[in-house]
Design an enzyme around this catalytic site. Structure first.
Site, PDB file in Angstrom:
ATOM      1  N   ASP A 225       7.129  -1.956  -6.341  1.00 30.82           N
ATOM      2  CA  ASP A 225       8.242  -1.918  -5.392  1.00 30.82           C
ATOM      3  C   ASP A 225       7.915  -2.588  -4.060  1.00 30.82           C
ATOM      4  O   ASP A 225       8.508  -2.253  -3.028  1.00 30.82           O
ATOM      5  CB  ASP A 225       8.700  -0.475  -5.141  1.00 30.82           C
ATOM      6  CG  ASP A 225       9.362   0.138  -6.370  1.00 30.82           C
ATOM      7  OD1 ASP A 225      10.006  -0.611  -7.124  1.00 30.82           O
ATOM      8  OD2 ASP A 225       9.227   1.351  -6.574  1.00 30.82           O
ATOM      9  N   GLU A 226       6.978  -3.521  -4.052  1.00 30.19           N
ATOM     10  CA  GLU A 226       6.601  -4.188  -2.813  1.00 30.19           C
ATOM     11  C   GLU A 226       6.688  -5.717  -2.926  1.00 30.19           C
ATOM     12  O   GLU A 226       6.078  -6.426  -2.136  1.00 30.19           O
ATOM     13  CB  GLU A 226       5.186  -3.763  -2.397  1.00 30.19           C
ATOM     14  CG  GLU A 226       5.089  -2.294  -2.018  1.00 30.19           C
ATOM     15  CD  GLU A 226       3.700  -1.911  -1.521  1.00 30.19           C
ATOM     16  OE1 GLU A 226       2.882  -2.814  -1.274  1.00 30.19           O
ATOM     17  OE2 GLU A 226       3.437  -0.694  -1.370  1.00 30.19           O
TER      18      GLU A 226
END
Length: 282
Positions: A225-226
């Site tokens: 999620d980055e």
């Protein structure tokens, strides 16, 4: 007969890039329809997107730009807009993002072709098949994850998918899969991260009295999620909103952010700039 193309490029920032590109297009008798550019002052790198019409074949234009690329140390891609992006959608049990994408495609609002849907659950087969799209149930356990991911990659090859969309696919992908689909896989999640991880994030947010909720669409990388952010959407909330209200607002935000991210990717408006993106919206 003329066709429409999109040229995207990045190179070290220096004078003359725009003049060289536009001069080449003019020399080929091309008509520029839209042109956007950005110079990153920190990285000293130049980014450009040009949409143009031309009577020349894509191979001839590719060769012409290859010569220019050598002069400017340029990385470029040339796309024929008549060729639609072929997308494979991965989903679990939440149906809102998948339903929104299917509707937008059928309504002509999203310039992609959804070639198939794969899921680790059977629940959304009726929804998918109501749109005439193939559905593949690929159950997964910790022990079978490598085999299941191999099946997903087989589907990518089978459908010749240009893009994989994680429309609330609730599985953590392996580093190997992320690497194989780098720059070709878009995910959507709520924008509380890194706060409120795990189950029921909207209930966690409610208990903390949040005033702003949102959704983030980004490219998938091995860093969970980055990945590089493509689009975000937000809404203000207050104490009158229940956890169920927050979740409903969040679902709408997720649909909007994901649809815009997929559209911009399909229209070749997203250029990677390290861990960031350069977006050239219409």
């Amino acid at each position: 007969m003329s066709a429409e193309y999109v040229l995207t490029l990045s190179c070290p920032d220096r004078p003359g890039v725009v003049a060289a590109v536009s001069g080449l297009l003019a020399g080929k008798g091309c008509n520029i329809i839209e042109s956007q550019q950005f110079g990153d002052p920190v990285e000293e790198r130049f980014f450009m997107r040009v949409q143009f019409s031309s009577g020349h074949a894509v191979d001839e234009l590719q060769a012409a730009f290859a010569a220019l690329a050598s002069e400017f140390a340029m990385e470029f891609q040339l796309f024929d807009l008549a060729v639609r992006t072929r997308a494979l959608v991965l989903v679990s049990r939440f149906d809102h993002c998948l339903n929104d994408l299917l509707y937008r495609v059928r309504s002509g609002l999203l310039p992609i072709e959804i070639v198939g849907v794969a899921s680790n659950h059977p629940d959304l087969r009726p929804l998918t098949q109501s749109y005439g799209v193939d559905y593949h149930h690929l159950p997964v356990t910790p022990d079978t994850k490598p085999r299941q991911e191999a099946e997903i990659l087989t589907l990518v090859d089978h459908y010749q998918a240009d893009l994989v969309v994680l429309a609330r696919y609730m599985q953590v992908l392996s580093q190997e899969m992320c690497a194989k689909l780098a720059g070709r896989m878009i995910n959507i999640h709520h924008s509380f991260l890194p706060s409120f991880k795990g189950a029921k994030p909207y209930h966690q947010a409610y208990s903390r009295g949040v005033k702003l909720i949102g959704a983030t669409a980004h490219y998938v990388t091995p860093d969970l999620d980055e990945g590089p952010i493509i689009e975000q959407e937000v809404a203000r909330v207050n104490h009158t909103h229940s956890p169920e209200d927050l979740a409903a607002i969040g679902r709408d935000l997720e649909c909007q952010a994901l649809a815009r991210a997929v559209r911009w990717h399909a229209e070749h408006r997203v250029l990677l700039d390290g861990h960031k993106t350069v977006i050239f919206p219409r």
